[in-house]
Motif scaffolding. Structure first.
Motif, PDB file in Angstrom:
ATOM      1  N   SER A  78       0.824  -1.215   0.000  1.00 51.92           N
ATOM      2  CA  SER A  78       0.000   0.000   0.000  1.00 51.92           C
ATOM      3  C   SER A  78       0.857   1.262   0.000  1.00 51.92           C
ATOM      4  O   SER A  78       0.463   2.270  -0.590  1.00 51.92           O
ATOM      5  N   TYR A  82       0.842   4.240  -2.667  1.00 49.35           N
ATOM      6  CA  TYR A  82       0.719   5.641  -2.267  1.00 49.35           C
ATOM      7  C   TYR A  82       1.795   6.503  -2.906  1.00 49.35           C
ATOM      8  O   TYR A  82       1.536   7.662  -3.259  1.00 49.35           O
TER       9      TYR A  82
ATOM     10  N   SER B  30      -5.415  -6.503  -0.896  1.00 55.15           N
ATOM     11  CA  SER B  30      -4.768  -5.304  -1.428  1.00 55.15           C
ATOM     12  C   SER B  30      -5.763  -4.152  -1.551  1.00 55.15           C
ATOM     13  O   SER B  30      -5.409  -2.998  -1.298  1.00 55.15           O
ATOM     14  N   SER B  34      -5.311  -0.619   0.454  1.00 62.93           N
ATOM     15  CA  SER B  34      -5.184   0.636  -0.272  1.00 62.93           C
ATOM     16  C   SER B  34      -6.272   1.621   0.132  1.00 62.93           C
ATOM     17  O   SER B  34      -6.017   2.822   0.253  1.00 62.93           O
ATOM     18  N   TYR B  37      -5.443   3.052   3.549  1.00 66.69           N
ATOM     19  CA  TYR B  37      -4.301   3.963   3.433  1.00 66.69           C
ATOM     20  C   TYR B  37      -4.728   5.312   2.837  1.00 66.69           C
ATOM     21  O   TYR B  37      -4.363   6.368   3.342  1.00 66.69           O
ATOM     22  N   CYS B  58      -1.607  -1.012   7.822  1.00 66.13           N
ATOM     23  CA  CYS B  58      -1.694  -1.152   6.359  1.00 66.13           C
ATOM     24  C   CYS B  58      -0.494  -1.885   5.797  1.00 66.13           C
ATOM     25  O   CYS B  58      -0.620  -2.734   4.926  1.00 66.13           O
ATOM     26  N   THR B  62      -1.075  -5.472   3.827  1.00 65.79           N
ATOM     27  CA  THR B  62      -0.758  -5.721   2.428  1.00 65.79           C
ATOM     28  C   THR B  62       0.716  -6.087   2.339  1.00 65.79           C
ATOM     29  O   THR B  62       1.524  -5.590   3.101  1.00 65.79           O
ATOM     30  N   ASN B  94      -5.767  -0.690  -7.793  1.00 66.42           N
ATOM     31  CA  ASN B  94      -5.412  -0.226  -6.457  1.00 66.42           C
ATOM     32  C   ASN B  94      -5.315   1.280  -6.401  1.00 66.42           C
ATOM     33  O   ASN B  94      -5.687   1.895  -5.397  1.00 66.42           O
ATOM     34  N   MET B  98      -7.575   3.622  -4.011  1.00 65.41           N
ATOM     35  CA  MET B  98      -6.973   4.607  -3.110  1.00 65.41           C
ATOM     36  C   MET B  98      -7.529   6.012  -3.367  1.00 65.41           C
ATOM     37  O   MET B  98      -7.769   6.774  -2.437  1.00 65.41           O
TER      38      MET B  98
END
Lengths: 123, 109
Positions: A78, A82, B30, B34, B37, B58, B62, B94, B98
């Motif tokens: 993650s 990001y 996942s 995401s 996060y 997180c 993941t 993903n 997010m």
């Protein structure tokens, strides 16, 4: 799952967390790494995964310790997503593409390195 | 760095590891990671809480090695086109998840 497996997972995840925090702490302080700790952690994890899959371990507790606990807590997906997301927000599309290919190619190369090293030396 | 913070970080990491072990489905893991996060990354919470949530929960939930292991299944079967498609589809999905989490947390506050 019995108690033995639980203990293996807990010990492995502690190791993974400590190693990840240590790398994060070092890369924040010193100028040795160029502060991209997530890339280092992910490449290290793919190297270890290659070595693990190449050595063909069948012991169930060792799989729980190494694959589920240690590698799962060491690597992070993650945070990688990001980083890509942040590059999109800053509208740096070229560096997004370069970083994406860099991560994938480096992790693939290190995975193959670990896999073939253990295949030639152990088996 | 005090004792309570360290203990909470460790307990969160164990919780995330066992949750990942029991769900055992790469896509669900996942996406949830995401989403969480993206939801918490720009919220106004204290620094230690953010560290526990993002770096403890997180990141342990993941795993990049799980991603590589998932793609390794395609390499040993020889499906190279499938490998390439899955690789890009997972990352793009993903990113979208997010983004949804990020916008949702902006709307709520």
């Amino acid at each position: 799952m019995e108690l033995d497996g639980v203990i293996h997972i807990v010990v492995g995840s502690t190791f993974g967390l400590v190693v990840r925090m240590f790398i994060k702490y070092i890369s924040g302080r010193e100028k040795v790494f160029s502060s991209n700790n997530i890339l280092i952690v992910n490449i290290l994890a793919s190297l270890f995964l290659g070595m693990f899959l190449g050595s063909n371990i069948t012991n169930k507790n060792l799989i729980l310790f190494f694959s589920v606990g240690f590698l799962g807590c060491l690597s992070t997906f993650s945070s990688f997503i990001y980083q890509l997301f942040k590059l999109i927000q800053e509208r740096k599309y070229l560096s997004l593409l370069i970083y994406y290919t860099e991560v994938l190619i480096l992790s693939f190369l290190f995975f193959c390195l670990g896999y073939f090293i253990t295949l030639t030396y152990i088996n | 760095m005090n004792k309570k913070y360290l203990l909470t970080l460790l307990l969160t990491a164990y919780f995330a590891t066992f949750l990942r072990f029991y769900i055992n489905n790469y896509f669900v893991i996942s996406f949830v990671g995401s989403f969480v996060y993206g939801f918490y990354v720009s919220r106004s919470i204290s620094n230690s809480k953010r560290e526990i949530l993002l770096s403890g929960f997180c990141s342990c939930f993941t795993s990049f090695s799980g991603f590589v292991h998932f793609l390794y299944q395609f390499i040993i079967q020889g499906y190279y086109l499938k490998l390439f498609v899955y690789l890009n589809v997972i990352v793009i999905l993903n990113l979208i998840v997010m983004y949804i989490g990020f916008q949702l947390s902006r709307k709520i506050t």
